[in-house]
Design a protein around this motif. Sequence first.
Motif, PDB file in Angstrom:
ATOM      1  N   SER A   1       0.834  -1.200   0.000  1.00  0.00           N
ATOM      2  CA  SER A   1       0.000   0.000   0.000  1.00  0.00           C
ATOM      3  C   SER A   1       0.869   1.249   0.000  1.00  0.00           C
ATOM      4  N   PHE A   2       0.311   2.315  -0.537  1.00  0.00           N
ATOM      5  CA  PHE A   2       0.928   3.631  -0.526  1.00  0.00           C
ATOM      6  C   PHE A   2      -0.104   4.625   0.003  1.00  0.00           C
ATOM      7  N   ARG A   3       0.251   5.306   1.086  1.00  0.00           N
ATOM      8  CA  ARG A   3      -0.647   6.292   1.704  1.00  0.00           C
ATOM      9  C   ARG A   3      -2.026   5.706   2.001  1.00  0.00           C
ATOM     10  N   GLY A   4      -1.999   4.482   2.499  1.00  0.00           N
ATOM     11  CA  GLY A   4      -3.242   3.848   2.911  1.00  0.00           C
ATOM     12  C   GLY A   4      -4.054   3.219   1.805  1.00  0.00           C
ATOM     13  N   MET A   5      -3.571   3.283   0.554  1.00  0.00           N
ATOM     14  CA  MET A   5      -4.296   2.707  -0.589  1.00  0.00           C
ATOM     15  C   MET A   5      -3.509   1.506  -1.118  1.00  0.00           C
ATOM     16  N   TYR A   6      -4.211   0.389  -1.295  1.00  0.00           N
ATOM     17  CA  TYR A   6      -3.556  -0.814  -1.817  1.00  0.00           C
ATOM     18  C   TYR A   6      -3.220  -0.658  -3.304  1.00  0.00           C
ATOM     19  N   ALA A   7      -1.918  -0.826  -3.633  1.00  0.00           N
ATOM     20  CA  ALA A   7      -1.510  -0.955  -5.031  1.00  0.00           C
ATOM     21  C   ALA A   7      -1.534  -2.429  -5.427  1.00  0.00           C
ATOM     22  N   VAL A   8      -1.192  -3.292  -4.468  1.00  0.00           N
ATOM     23  CA  VAL A   8      -1.294  -4.746  -4.622  1.00  0.00           C
ATOM     24  C   VAL A   8      -2.074  -5.248  -3.410  1.00  0.00           C
ATOM     25  N   ASP A   9      -3.175  -5.948  -3.680  1.00  0.00           N
ATOM     26  CA  ASP A   9      -4.144  -6.249  -2.624  1.00  0.00           C
ATOM     27  C   ASP A   9      -4.323  -7.766  -2.455  1.00  0.00           C
TER      28      ASP A   9
END
Length: 300
Positions: free
Chosen positions: A12-20
């Motif tokens: 995640s970057f800044r709380g957002m999943y790039a790979v989930d």
Amino acid sequence: MNAIEIRDLSKSFRGMYAVDHLNMTVPVGAIYGFIGENGSGKSTTEKLICGHLVPDGGEIKLFGRPHDDPGVRVRVGALIENAGCFPSSSVYQNLRMQTINLGLEDPDGEIRRVLEIVRMEEHADLKFKSCSLGMKQRIGIAMALLGDPALLILDEPINGLDTDGMRIMREILVDITQKYGCTVLISSHILGELEKIATHYGIIRQGKMIMELSAEEMDSRAQVFVTLKTKDMLGAKRVLESKYPKVKEEGDALRVYDVEDTASIVDYLMKNGHVVYEIVKNKVGLEEYYIELMSKKEEM
């Protein structure tokens, strides 16, 4: 044994999943086409595999060993984003510097080997800045092949290439797997080209793997259709719709889906006053399959 095994991988970057919580399996010897829209997580996944990023969680194994094991790291070559070459140095000089970085024995022999693989033997003295885009991409692959890796990871290597450049790139990638036993993970937006060489596919969306399948499985799932032309296309479409469940206009032709027998279509149209002057049986390609799969996911 698989070349790549990923389980429950997250970044995640800044709380957002790039790979989930992604799962992925790449068999040894495969050309694995990694497919997804911009921002879907392809490049982030590749960087995680290469060790350029540290995952938040999950597991990455390469040839059955942890991906950060020094013994397995040396078996991985990668071209992500660009080759990182010095513009004013020659092709040979750039490769020579990389052999020093890698501490390779017999650097001249290794440079000759990789230049032969990427069809660049005659351009060793050319300055990198004078090379075409296709040549630069091949130089990047040559850099990644130094040290004879067992796994090659490529991020969009055919984007921007002309028809001849894409053909050469296809031939190189097939040679790498068939002649040199290297497994290739390749991401690309040019699905028509990928379809010509890939043995396996992974389709990613919003950081999640939504499907993995072999080329044979993809081919078996692809809808069969018949493309035909008549003088009165609109009238023919109305007639066909009265019998066949899925009929679509496609450019200057009609498509009739899930039909194997072309003769029955010709006969049916003739009985209803329409003469067919062109008819071809085909299958939905990778690009159409992908678009249709994405549209179904949006509806869910």
